[in-house]
Motif scaffolding. Sequence first.
Motif, mmCIF file in Angstrom:
data_model
loop_
_atom_site.group_PDB
_atom_site.id
_atom_site.type_symbol
_atom_site.label_atom_id
_atom_site.label_comp_id
_atom_site.label_asym_id
_atom_site.label_seq_id
_atom_site.Cartn_x
_atom_site.Cartn_y
_atom_site.Cartn_z
ATOM 1 N N TYR A 1 -5.633 1.529 6.336
ATOM 2 C CA TYR A 1 -5.446 0.842 5.059
ATOM 3 C C TYR A 1 -4.026 0.310 4.908
ATOM 4 C CZ TYR A 1 -9.980 2.760 3.820
ATOM 5 O OH TYR A 1 -11.320 3.065 3.803
ATOM 6 N N PHE B 1 0.857 -1.189 0.000
ATOM 7 C CA PHE B 1 0.000 0.000 0.000
ATOM 8 C C PHE B 1 0.889 1.234 0.000
ATOM 9 C CE2 PHE B 1 -3.154 3.080 1.336
ATOM 10 C CZ PHE B 1 -4.280 2.643 0.633
ATOM 11 N N GLU C 1 -3.965 -2.824 7.157
ATOM 12 C CA GLU C 1 -4.767 -3.961 6.701
ATOM 13 C C GLU C 1 -4.194 -4.613 5.444
ATOM 14 O OE1 GLU C 1 -7.523 -5.344 8.314
ATOM 15 O OE2 GLU C 1 -6.608 -4.059 9.846
ATOM 16 N N ILE C 2 -3.599 -3.828 4.555
ATOM 17 C CA ILE C 2 -3.027 -4.396 3.330
ATOM 18 C C ILE C 2 -1.656 -4.995 3.612
ATOM 19 C CG2 ILE C 2 -2.206 -3.883 1.005
ATOM 20 C CD1 ILE C 2 -5.238 -3.811 1.262
ATOM 21 N N ILE D 1 -9.319 -7.910 2.939
ATOM 22 C CA ILE D 1 -8.924 -6.513 2.790
ATOM 23 C C ILE D 1 -10.165 -5.633 2.693
ATOM 24 C CG2 ILE D 1 -6.681 -6.939 1.720
ATOM 25 C CD1 ILE D 1 -7.974 -6.717 -0.983
ATOM 26 N N TYR E 1 -12.559 -2.947 -6.894
ATOM 27 C CA TYR E 1 -11.257 -2.532 -7.427
ATOM 28 C C TYR E 1 -11.236 -2.522 -8.957
ATOM 29 C CZ TYR E 1 -9.590 -7.267 -8.677
ATOM 30 O OH TYR E 1 -9.415 -8.501 -9.256
ATOM 31 N N HIS F 1 -10.219 -0.500 -0.780
ATOM 32 C CA HIS F 1 -8.767 -0.291 -0.692
ATOM 33 C C HIS F 1 -8.208 0.373 -1.951
ATOM 34 C CE1 HIS F 1 -7.478 -3.686 -3.365
ATOM 35 N NE2 HIS F 1 -8.693 -4.089 -3.089
ATOM 36 N N GLU G 1 -9.128 4.022 -2.035
ATOM 37 C CA GLU G 1 -8.306 4.768 -1.081
ATOM 38 C C GLU G 1 -6.886 4.964 -1.614
ATOM 39 O OE1 GLU G 1 -7.642 6.879 2.431
ATOM 40 O OE2 GLU G 1 -9.534 6.094 1.624
#
Length: 362
Positions: free
Chosen positions: A124, A101, A127-128, A243, A148, A247, A250
Amino acid sequence: MKRKSLHRDISKSNVIINPKHNKHPEEKQNSDVGKYIEQVLDPTLEDVKEIVMLIDWDNAALLDDKSKGPVTDRAGTPMYIARAVSVGALKFSTFQTRAIFPEISEEAKALYIGAYDQEKYDYYIREINKLPLCIKPKERAPFEHLPYLDMESVFWLFAYLLCRARVGKEDDESNEDYDDFLRIMEQHDPGRAKDDSRDIFLAATELVKWKDRLHPKLQLVAEMLHEMAEYLNVQWAYWKGLIPEDHAHEMMKRLFLNTAVHVRKQGDVRIDLKRARQPLPNPGSVIPSPTSKKSRLNDGTAQGKASVRSKASIHNSREAFTVIQSGADVFGPIQSNDNVGFVDVPQAQSRFSVGEKRRREE
């Protein structure tokens, strides 16, 4: 993402820039849309009108509509459609590797935290990046239109518009990298092959290549496109459930902010909105006529239509098969179609949409 909806047809023709607004003094900003980037860059701003609006939601799908199951029918505008949607399948290999990320500059980070908070900024990244860099799936993940993939369409839109952008009134020399990008993007035809020719721009992304594709005065956005490409090249469906759903949104929001901060330091670049950069003159090249391609359109019914050839026209930007359907109700009925139909759509009224259960042959 806040409204749990997928647009599924993000394209140049479905984005309105600088729309006219009602000039009533009592009209306030819609609080449901969150913060505009102008407010992140300048926290003193209170009411900001939309500068960019996304229209034509008639092909959208609701993420929280569990009664209909996963969104597996395929729709979009060919040039901007996500690769998995175009092919109708995710890539499969013994090892699947995720991206890191992205981090942003200290100045952009401070603005982000000021607009939101430290916890959201950290969430984020945590979490990634806590996930294994590489996984070994036992089988190909089933195709479905995940959020995504809409962000990949936004990336193709960004990349195409920025690479075609002309700065000022002077002409600049095109080059082979720009010309190849233009040709591959504009000739993309979904569903015709097992592979997507645009894949090279993500799977083999290089910063120097993005610089070469851009106007010399716009090369300051090359790093943004390169980082977005690296992130979106990942087959994130293999990490589904592990995830945050938003994501990719973001990631793009942060990289866009990071670039906006950088551009502000360097000084604004004035883009000629009336003319786009042209490809290299090549009398020997052949650009397929739009009448030689078929367009698939989701007609919103349970039956497919008779097969005919599309009559979509290529405009000055040579953009084939886009959709213009202004005035669509954002909250109107959402319909999907498990059939394939070929319909006669005049001029630029053309969209790709195909279901997986039944095919009609031309």
